[in-house]
Design an enzyme around this catalytic site. Structure first.
Site, short mmCIF file in Angstrom:
data_model
loop_
_atom_site.label_atom_id
_atom_site.label_comp_id
_atom_site.label_asym_id
_atom_site.label_seq_id
_atom_site.Cartn_x
_atom_site.Cartn_y
_atom_site.Cartn_z
N GLY A 10 -4.42 -91.19 6.37
CA GLY A 10 -3.55 -90.10 5.93
C GLY A 10 -3.73 -88.85 6.77
N LEU A 37 -6.69 -99.02 -3.51
CA LEU A 37 -7.10 -98.14 -4.61
C LEU A 37 -6.47 -98.52 -5.96
CD1 LEU A 37 -8.42 -96.54 -2.31
CD2 LEU A 37 -7.80 -94.46 -3.53
N THR A 101 -4.66 -81.14 -6.21
CA THR A 101 -3.39 -80.52 -5.84
C THR A 101 -3.03 -79.30 -6.68
OG1 THR A 101 -1.00 -80.94 -5.80
CG2 THR A 101 -2.27 -82.21 -7.35
N TYR A 125 3.21 -87.08 -10.74
CA TYR A 125 2.18 -86.95 -9.69
C TYR A 125 1.08 -85.98 -10.14
CZ TYR A 125 0.09 -85.09 -5.36
OH TYR A 125 -0.79 -84.66 -4.40
#
Ligand SMILES: NC(=O)c1ccc[n+]([C@@H]2O[C@H](COP(=O)([O-])OP(=O)(O)OC[C@H]3O[C@@H](n4cnc5c(N)ncnc54)[C@H](OP(=O)(O)O)[C@@H]3O)[C@@H](O)[C@H]2O)c1
Length: 295
Positions: A10, A37, A101, A125
């Site tokens: 990533g 994952l 986040t 999310y």
């Protein structure tokens, strides 16, 4: 010092690989083929078997809109897998660095969010990332959870590369009522490597808990887009500011996701640099790679 890295492919994972050696950190990479994952058992085994001093999780399900229809997968990757990492780390006495986040906040008000502020995600999310934070804290092992926002880099998919790929358009409509702090993944990687060294070298030290890290300076997507085209030079579309309601997306996004990053200076002795500096460096690196926007 050796660190196990989940998510090496990533944006953040690749920046960590670019910078680890300069911090005396040798990375042991665990990619999707080695441990998916969605398989908590595989995640736990990867931690159990590794000859490392610390674990860094840069992997995540980051498709914000898709998460609305795939919440179970998002929860598996963003919550169950970090929980498995935390349990396996605690069992071995290994510290864990995990990345979260700005989308754990509901976006209300205009004050920058501190680590101690109440959370309230407004999308799948954000809910999955918050569940990951909670699971790690509940396990109770030594951990650092670093929340970041609006990540960009020369790698992978991000807003900077999307804008550059649209440079030939005559006009672009860009949301102007969501506020946040763009963050160069390389700057975040530097901070995580500093933190990792501290956690390993000073096991009883203060580097643990929750920490915000984002580029200095708040902006909107519209102003960010203008800054990208101005810094890149060349062709640029006319940017038309629009409201969130004029640009509907499957997932709701916080209107204010500006992170207060005061604590990082006290804890790590470093200050996030202006996101415009990170942007200039990213554009330079992209240009060096002959403008290949797909790598
Ligand atoms: N991007 C942003 O704007 C942003 C904003 C706030 C916070 N964050 C957080 O910052 C961290 C780093 O984000 P990023 O932008 O570097 O993410 P990214 O570029 O989307 O990379 C995500 C990484 O996670 C891996 N991954 C996803 N699902 C997986 C699975 N099922 N099994 C194994 N690996 C899996 C991907 O593997 P593959 O390479 O195999 O796909 C990839 O290496 C994340 O925790 C993210 O939530 C990001």
């Amino acid at each position: 010092m050796r660190a196990l890295l989940f998510g090496p492919g990533g944006q953040l994972g690749r920046e960590l690989q670019d910078r680890a050696a300069a911090h005396g950190v040798s990375l042991v990479l665990v990619d999707r083929a080695m441990a998916d994952l969605t398989d908590a058992g595989a995640v736990a085994r990867a931690v159990q078997d590794a000859d490392v001093d610390i674990v860094i999780n840069a992997a995540a399900y980051t498709a914000v809109d898709q998460a609305e229809t795939e919440e179970a997968v998002a929860q598996a990757v963003n919550a169950a897998a970090p929980a498995a990492m935390a349990r396996a780390c605690a069992a071995r006495g290994l510290p864990l660095i995990h990345v979260s986040t700005d989308y754990v906040f509901d976006g209300a008000g205009s004050a920058p969010w501190r680590e101690t502020d109440p959370v309230g995600p407004i999308g799948a999310y954000g809910r999955s990332k918050l569940a990951g934070e909670a699971a790690i804290a509940e396990v109770g092992g030594r951990h650092l959870i670093v929340r970041t926002s609006w990540v960009f880099s020369p790698y992978g998919r991000n807003f900077v590369k999307t804008m550059l790929s649209l440079a030939g358009r005559p006009e672009l409509r860009v949301v102007d009522d969501q506020h946040g702090r763009p963050t160069a993944a390389g700057d975040l990687a530097e901070a995580l490597l500093v933190a990792a060294r501290r956690m390993v070298e000073t096991p009883d030290g203060p580097v643990q808990g929750l920490l915000h890290f984002a580029g200095e300076g708040a902006t909107t997507w519209r102003m960010f887009a203008e800054a990208i085209f101005a810094a890149a030079g060349g062709a640029a579309p006319t940017i038309v500011p629009v409201t969130t309601s004029e640009y509907p997306t499957p997932a709701r996004r916080p209107a204010n996701s500006v992170l207060d990053c005061t604590r990082v200076e006290a804890l790590l002795g470093l200050r996030p640099r202006p996101w415009r500096d990170g942007l200039a460096e990213t554009l330079r690196r992209l240009a060096e790679r002959s403008g290949d926007l797909k790598a």
